[in-house]
Scaffold this active site. Structure first.
Site, PDB file in Angstrom:
ATOM      1  N   CYS A 112      -0.156   3.976   2.511  1.00 17.30           N
ATOM      2  CA  CYS A 112       0.207   3.541   3.870  1.00 17.30           C
ATOM      3  C   CYS A 112       1.652   3.929   4.188  1.00 17.30           C
ATOM      4  O   CYS A 112       1.968   4.403   5.287  1.00 17.30           O
ATOM      5  CB  CYS A 112       0.048   2.027   4.008  1.00 17.30           C
ATOM      6  SG  CYS A 112      -1.633   1.425   3.786  1.00 17.30           S
ATOM      7  N   CYS A 158       0.828  -1.212   0.000  1.00 14.88           N
ATOM      8  CA  CYS A 158       0.000   0.000   0.000  1.00 14.88           C
ATOM      9  C   CYS A 158       0.861   1.260   0.000  1.00 14.88           C
ATOM     10  O   CYS A 158       1.490   1.595   1.021  1.00 14.88           O
ATOM     11  CB  CYS A 158      -0.936  -0.020   1.205  1.00 14.88           C
ATOM     12  SG  CYS A 158      -1.846   1.513   1.464  1.00 14.88           S
TER      13      CYS A 158
END
Length: 303
Positions: free
Chosen positions: A42, A39
């Protein structure tokens, strides 16, 4: 989170979550970061979360990271639909969704609000309880005009809590009152960014600006005589009010600024009103004296 009917791996995940997240949340505010290695957002958010959590560690804030790929059962229990998802937990209950707070400033604002609402006891809260009466004493002494003693108190507090906004504000305002404008200016310039914009510091900054715009006058008699001789001389009135303010006579200064405003509110681009508003900031907007003067100003402007 019941374990009945779970597999051994799921039970192990639940126990780890209890140990790493739920149990610390009994006394601390736990920021839970649901993330995954693949991600990109993230990875962009992670350093911000880590920096803020480290800054608030002494206030009882901790960061817990949950890899959704390795903890799919935990993620499903929290109904994680997308990542990054960030929650705040206290005493085993989710108390806030921080997912949309992507900047350091947004996170700090939200965490500050939570810390004011929740009975979290970190080192900073303990120190705050210890400092509060000492800061109040310093403010009282400064308000009474005992500049030397006030500066001594705030210097000692500064050694105890060099990053505390109220301590920094009190010390800088004491320096201003002592005429140490260059030292006060240097102290303001040295403040870290996250402290420099706090309301306490804005109050100190206003005190310095006000002192620099209204230098002290040794003898007020000539200014008083000029006003008495020509009450319509608004510049003389402003000079006197500024001098009275610099001398610490806020009542007389406020009377002067209000009188000018009543006579001509737009004179010199509202200079008298602007000086009065700066004085309000220095005294403190919550101070009863300021509230009384605000009512007088409102009566002039809107009465």
């Amino acid at each position: 989170m019941a374990t009945l009917g779970m597999s051994a791996a799921e039970k192990e995940a639940v126990q780890a979550f209890r140990t790493d997240v739920v149990e610390p949340s009994m006394t601390k505010l736990v920021i839970i970061d649901f993330w995954a290695e693949w991600c990109g957002p993230c990875k962009a958010l992670a350093p911000v979360l880590e920096k803020v959590a480290a800054a608030y560690a002494d206030k009882g804030v901790v960061l817990a990271k949950v890899d959704t790929d390795k903890n799919q059962f935990i993620a499903s229990q929290f109904q994680i639909r997308s990542i990054p998802t960030v929650y705040a937990m206290f005493q085993g209950q989710l108390v806030a969704d921080l997912t949309n707070a992507r900047t350091e400033s947004q996170l700090r604002t939200t965490i500050d609000q939570l810390l004011r609402q929740l009975p979290i006891e970190g080192e900073a809260q303990s120190q705050e309880a210890e400092l509060e009466p000492l800061i109040a004493m310093g403010e009282q002494v400064l308000g009474e005009g005992d500049i030397e003693r006030a500066l001594s108190i705030f210097d000692q507090l500064f050694e105890m809590a060099p990053d505390h906004p109220a301590v920094l504000s009190g010390r800088i305002r004491a320096l201003v009152a002592a005429g140490a404008h260059e030292e006060a200016e240097a102290a303001l310039a040295a403040l870290p960014e996250e402290v420099a914009t706090r309301p306490d510091i804005e109050r100190a900054r206003s005190a310095l600006a006000l002192a620099q715009s209204a230098p002290q006058v040794g003898d007020l008699a000539p200014l008083e005589a000029a006003v008495a001789a020509n009450p319509d001389d608004l510049q003389a009135r402003l000079d006197l009010a500024n001098a009275q303010m610099a001398a610490g006579n806020r009542d007389a200064a406020a009377d002067g600024f209000l009188a000018i405003t009543a006579q001509d509110r737009d004179w010199n681009e509202g200079a008298a009103r602007q000086q009065l508003l700066k004085l309000f900031e220095v005294v403190g907007l919550e101070d009863p004296w300021v509230s009384a003067q605000r009512r007088r100003l409102s009566a002039i402007l809107f009465g």
